[in-house]
Every structure is written in structure tokens, then in C-alpha cells.
Design a protein around this motif. Structure first.
Motif, short mmCIF file in Angstrom:
data_model
loop_
_atom_site.label_atom_id
_atom_site.label_comp_id
_atom_site.label_asym_id
_atom_site.label_seq_id
_atom_site.Cartn_x
_atom_site.Cartn_y
_atom_site.Cartn_z
N ALA B 188 0.84 -1.20 0.00
CA ALA B 188 0.00 0.00 0.00
C ALA B 188 0.88 1.25 0.00
CB ALA B 188 -0.92 0.00 1.22
N GLY B 189 1.98 1.22 0.78
CA GLY B 189 2.89 2.35 0.83
C GLY B 189 3.53 2.62 -0.52
N ILE B 190 3.97 1.54 -1.18
CA ILE B 190 4.64 1.70 -2.48
C ILE B 190 3.65 2.26 -3.50
CG2 ILE B 190 5.62 0.40 -4.42
CD1 ILE B 190 6.94 -1.43 -2.35
N ILE B 191 2.42 1.71 -3.49
CA ILE B 191 1.43 2.16 -4.47
C ILE B 191 1.06 3.63 -4.23
CG2 ILE B 191 -0.98 1.85 -5.18
CD1 ILE B 191 -0.59 -1.14 -4.72
N SER B 192 1.15 4.07 -2.97
CA SER B 192 0.74 5.45 -2.66
C SER B 192 1.71 6.49 -3.23
CB SER B 192 0.64 5.64 -1.15
OG SER B 192 1.92 5.76 -0.58
#
Lengths: 277, 331
Positions: B188-192
Motif C-alpha cells: 500500500a505504501g509503495i502504491i501510494s
């Protein structure tokens, strides 16, 4: 005004000459470039040539394909048909006989390293200060020693009028300042070609001038540039060639005085009347 | 200029349009929130009654609580709990980053393997997983060095020393489980991270690996750190489930072993609660500091840091100038 470029050249003549050396090849050559997203054809056979040290401006209505074309030049988008050469080198593919081989990520990265790109939304690295943004790629990609990269970054930031903002994070810079950092960041890689994707479209009107001034200086210094913009004044003043792109094709291209002042095509006249109204 | 000074008549020195004199500040009687007072009183009354039932209860032997609170047995248990928490989180975080990168990889096999891992470890209760790992010796009686399915074996060793070690079991059970949850948080962090960041990095000639390491992950950290802080706090509490495998490898298991014999159930549960609360409170404070560090470039407190760096840079330049001046003087 302290935010204005401090005058003088952004890059020196020797650097330019070395960067612009293409062995007699044009800097950019597009031959019948096609690009589609799913079923939608965005580019339908585009041909154009940009010679070294020239500034080429792409004009046209939104959705006409000009940004896509720009992104094809440094292979951020893969083209579906045709050929795109930068300094005589085919972008993204290797041609062996009649067979095309896709380049691996490392080789694509190597090709991109010599092409600077400036984005509409700046895309500065928010977790790095202005000078760290400029130093990052020279240190990590070209393995320039840190001290040297820092000194060069400082010179570049000063030349775009940001000598006071070296240690500032992007969030605390105005849009115009961020875009000038972005230009310095691209120039730090000593590119042979600079691509500008609507560099002033996201700026407040009073900040457009400071970015255009830097770009004009760069054009006068002899940098080869392909610029997507709606700034007619910029096109008239510094472009060596302009092209109007609409519906995925180049409707008309030529010297700015011909295309902008005496357009032959109806579509060009219509577009210009809307923009200049 | 002071607050209203009517005698100046609004004529300001700046020469701009004259500002009108500021009228008196509004003084109004505030709205009375009777409902707030009543609900606060009722809730406080009930809370006091509840707390009193604990504090004054003859069934909670407070001297026993104080006695066990600082006993070496408890404190050693607590230190094992904290140790386990951090070892399991380290395993979980490392595994989570690896799984997240696999999950986002262009390689479909890696992506599906990561998906399957996450599916299994998030789809089964951690309590069951702990018991499963505690009994894994039944499945793996020996470890072999060789190539599977080829009959090629270079050597083997009994699995007992490893899978019989409760600390190893604990780290396997909680660490591997945590990796599955951490993977989703990291993903989720990377996609954000804005896609423009990746485009900017690639247009500078940075390879995908370099872009991930230098541009994407540091920015993803800003999103990941707060959630990983929560995971750490949650892990601290989850270690109490290890009491089920016995052996007293953490605090709660040790306290449970005691009250099973002495029947001082309530006092020892209070001891456990006090220590869990103390440590989770400390972890919450640490989390705030980590967030501040990884929020670099996103807050206004940077101005100060930037000023300090500029001052240092100027100082360095002056020193360098002095030095080169001195050198010229000598030659």
C-alpha cells in the motif's frame, strides 16, 4: 528581483558542442510513429526531424497526442509502429538485420540518462532538498564523486536563480521555483536533448515568466529542445520549428513565422484563433 | 501597531488604501452545553464505580500485585517479551518488503507465490499457526542438504534441535505471520507514491532497482512507518499467545505458569496488564519520533533544519576561501 535567473549562460559552449555532437545525424528523427492505448490510436504516423541545437515546439489542442509523442521520444511510452531515433540511435530497441529486439531496462535507462525531461507537475523528489534533487542522478547513475556533483549542482541552481534555496525542500518552494529546480535537475545529467512537457501549465500566471526565461536562455545557449507548450510567445521568440498536432497527426509544421503567422491549414487557423483570442 | 488606535484615523504610513479603524472585539455570552455537563457527570460516576470495584476489591490482593510487579521472574519475562517482539517484527518487516516487491513484480510467478503466501498466512488464525509451528517436528523429522526430487543428498541432520527450540518456534510463527500483514502495508505504501516520481527517476536514467531503493521506498516509508508502529504494538500483545506452547518464553506464559499453581489469578493478570500498558505507551511515543523522521520534506519544521544546513554550507565556504587564501599567501 532575486528569484530571476542571475544572468549568464546555463551551460557553457564547449559542453553544448560536445552534447550536441551527433555525427551529422539529426538529434531527433521520428518516422511514421504510431501509438495506441488499447483501441484508441493516439498517434497515427508522425514524422518530424529536430536538428542539433534547435528548439522544436509542439502545439495543439489537449488530447491531440503531443504529450504522448514527447514521452515516446525518451521511451516512457513504447511506440507501436514506426521508428524513433535520438542522435541516430533507435530508442528502446536494437535492430539486428530486419529483427527488432527489445532493450532491457538497463539499456533503456542508459539511453534516457542523456535525455533530460521536465514535467508539467515538476515531479521533484519531495524527500530531498533542492540540491539533493539535482545531485541524486549524477551521483547514483553517472557515479560522479559527491563533492564534484554538489559543486556542479550548486552552480546550476545559482544559474537558474535559486542560489538561496539550495537546502530547501520542494514543499517550501513556489511552483516556479520547483520547476526551475526540475530544469536544473535535468541539466545536471549533461543531456544532449531536453524534453519539456507543458512546463508552465501548472503554474500561477505570475510565475510563468521566470520558468520561460530559463528555457529561453537554454535555447539561446544552444541546447536542443523539444517543447510541448501553449505559450505562443515562447514559440514565436525561440522556436526554430513548430508543429501543430491534432488527432494524432502533424497537421502542419515549419518555421514559426510560417505556421503561426501564415498558416496554410484550416485546422491550424482554427486552433490559433482560439489560442490567441 | 497596537490593537485599535482610533486617533490615527486609519491613515497608515504605507500609503496604501486607508484601513478602517478596527471595531471592538465581540464579547458575547457563550452557549451553555447542559447536555455535555450531564453526560460527563454520568459517565464519570460509572467509571469511578468501576475503578473502585477493582481497587477496593478484596479479591485483588494488591500486595501480591506489587510483589510480582518487580520480581526478577516478571522482569526477565518482560525482557524476553520485548526481545521476541523486535525479533519477530524484524523478520516480519524484512519478509514483508520482500513479499511486497515480489507481489508488485512483473514476474507473474513471483507475484503469484507472494499472493499465495499472503493468502495462507492471513487466512489462518495466528493461534493455530503457533501450534502448527510448535508441532512441525512431526512433519519435518530431518533437514536435508541436497536437490529435492533428484535423490541427491549431501547430508542431513535431525530437526529436533531447531524445531524443538521454543524461541525458534515463536519467531517462525509470529515472524512469518507478520510478514504477510507487513507485505500488504508495504505494498500500500509503495502504491501510494505518485507515478510521476517513477517517471522522473526513470527519465534521469535511474534503473528500476535504483528507483525503488532511492525514490519510492523512502517515500513509501512515510505511509508505512505509522502502520508498522501499530503492528509492533500489536505484536507485543500477540506474543502472549505463545503461552499456549508453554515453556515460559515470554512474560505472560511465566505469570500463567505461576497462577496455575498459586491461584493468584487476578493479581497476576493485573501485573501483566500494567507492563503491557507501560511498554505500549513507550512504543507509541517512539512511533511519533519515527514518523517525524520519515516525514522529512513534508512538514514545515524543515525550515529550521534547512537554515542550519545553509549556515554550515556558508561556514564551509568561508573556511575553504580562507584556506585557499592562506595557500596563495605562502606560494
Amino acid at each position: 528581483m532575486s528569484s530571476q535567473p542571475e544572468g549568464g549562460h546555463l551551460i557553457d559552449a564547449a559542453t553544448i558542442a560536445a552534447e550536441a555532437a551527433t555525427g551529422g545525424q539529426p538529434m531527433v528523427k521520428a518516422e511514421q510513429v504510431w501509438k495506441s492505448f488499447g483501441k484508441l490510436d493516439v498517434l497515427k504516423g508522425v514524422d518530424f526531424v529536430v536538428q542539433p541545437q534547435q528548439t522544436f515546439v509542439l502545439l495543439g489542442p489537449s488530447g491531440g497526442g503531443k504529450s504522448t509523442l514527447l514521452r515516446c521520444i525518451n521511451h516512457l511510452e513504447k511506440i507501436d509502429a514506426g521508428r524513433l531515433y535520438v542522435a541516430g540511435e533507435l530508442m528502446g530497441y536494437r535492430e539486428r538485420g530486419k529483427v527488432l529486439h527489445e532493450m532491457n531496462a538497463r539499456d533503456v535507462a542508459r539511453q534516457r540518462a542523456s535525455i533530460g525531461m521536465v514535467f508539467q507537475r515538476f515531479n521533484l523528489f519531495p524527500h530531498k532538498t533542492a540540491i539533493e534533487n539535482v545531485m541524486e542522478a549524477p551521483i547514483r547513475v553517472q557515479h560522479v564523486p559527491r563533492k564534484k556533483a554538489e559543486a556542479e549542482a550548486e552552480v546550476l541552481l545559482r544559474s537558474v536563480g535559486l542560489g538561496e534555496k539550495l537546502d530547501t525542500y520542494p514543499a517550501q518552494l513556489s511552483g516556479g521555483q520547483q520547476q526551475r529546480v526540475a530544469i536544473a535537475r535535468a541539466l545536471a545529467m549533461k543531456p544532449k536533448l531536453m524534453l519539456f512537457d507543458e512546463p508552465t501549465s501548472a503554474l500561477d500566471p505570475e510565475l510563468v515568466g521566470e520558468v520561460l526565461d530559463v528555457m529561453k536562455q537554454l535555447a539561446r545557449d544552444g541546447m536542443t529542445m523539444v517543447v510541448v507548450t501553449h505559450e505562443m510567445g515562447f514559440a514565436k521568440e525561440v522556436a526554430d520549428g513548430v508543429a501543430l498536432i491534432d488527432g494524432g497527426v502533424i497537421v502542419e509544421q515549419g518555421p514559426p513565422n510560417d505556421v503561426l503567422l501564415n498558416p496554410k491549414e484550416e485546422r491550424t487557423k482554427l486552433f490559433l484563433s482560439k489560442v490567441l483570442a | 501597531m497596537g490593537p485599535s488606535s482610533p486617533d490615527l484615523g486609519g491613515a497608515t504610513a504605507s500609503g496604501g488604501p486607508a484601513a478602517a479603524a478596527r471595531p471592538d472585539a465581540i464579547k458575547a455570552i457563550p452557549v451553555r452545553h447542559w447536555g455535555r455537563w450531564i453526560s460527563a457527570a454520568v459517565v464519570t460516576y460509572l467509571l469511578v464505580a468501576l475503578v473502585y470495584s477493582f481497587v477496593a476489591s478484596p479479591n485483588i490482593d494488591w500486595p501480591t500485585v506489587w510483589e510480582y510487579l518487580f520480581k526478577p521472574l516478571t522482569l526477565i519475562g518482560l525482557s524476553r517479551t520485548i526481545e521476541l517482539t523486535f525479533v519477530c517484527m524484524a523478520v516480519g518487516a524484512a519478509g514483508g518488503v520482500m513479499l511486497a516487491v515480489m507481489r508488485l513484480s512483473d514476474n507473474p510467478v513471483l507475484s503469484w507465490i507472494a499472493w499465495g503466501y499472503i493468502w495462507f498466512f492471513r487466512g489462518t488464525p495466528v493461534y493455530v499457526q503457533i501450534i502448527l509451528w510448535a508441532n512441525i517436528g512431526v512433519l519435518w523429522t530431518k533437514f536435508y542438504a541436497g536437490l529435492p526430487f533428484t535423490g541427491l543428498v549431501f547430508g542431513s541432520t535431525a530437526s529436533g534441535p531447531l524445531v524443538g527450540n521454543l524461541f525458534v518456534v515463536a519467531v517462525l510463527a509470529l515472524g512469518l505471520n507478520e510478514a504477510a500483514y507487513a507485505a500488504e502495508l508495504v505494498r500500500a505504501g509503495i502504491i501510494s507514491v505518485d507515478a510521476g516520481q517513477i517517471e522522473a527517476a526513470s527519465s534521469l536514467g535511474m534503473s528500476p532497482t535504483l528507483t525503488m531503493r532511492r525514490i519510492v521506498l523512502p517515500q513509501a516509508m512515510r505511509v508505512i512507518i505509522p502502520t508498522m508502529g501499530n503492528e509492533t504494538i500489536s505484536m507485543l500483545k500477540t506474543t502472549s499467545l505463545l503461552a499456549v506452547v508453554g515453556g515460559g518464553i515470554e512474560m505472560f506464559g511465566r505469570l500463567q505458569n505461576i497462577y496455575a499453581q498459586t491461584f493468584q489469578i487476578m493479581p497476576l493478570l493485573v501485573v501483566a496488564c500494567i507492563w503491557y500498558l507501560v511498554v505500549t505507551s513507550i512504543l507509541t511515543l517512539g512511533q511519533a519520533r519515527l514518523e517525524a523522521y520519515f516525514g522529512k520534506g513534508f512538514g514545515m519544521q524543515e525550515t529550521e533544519a534547512a537554515e542550519k544546513r545553509t549556515a554550515r554550507r556558508t561556514l564551509r565556504a568561508i573556511v575553504a576561501a580562507e584556506k585557499s587564501h592562506g595557500d596563495q599567501g605562502r606560494t
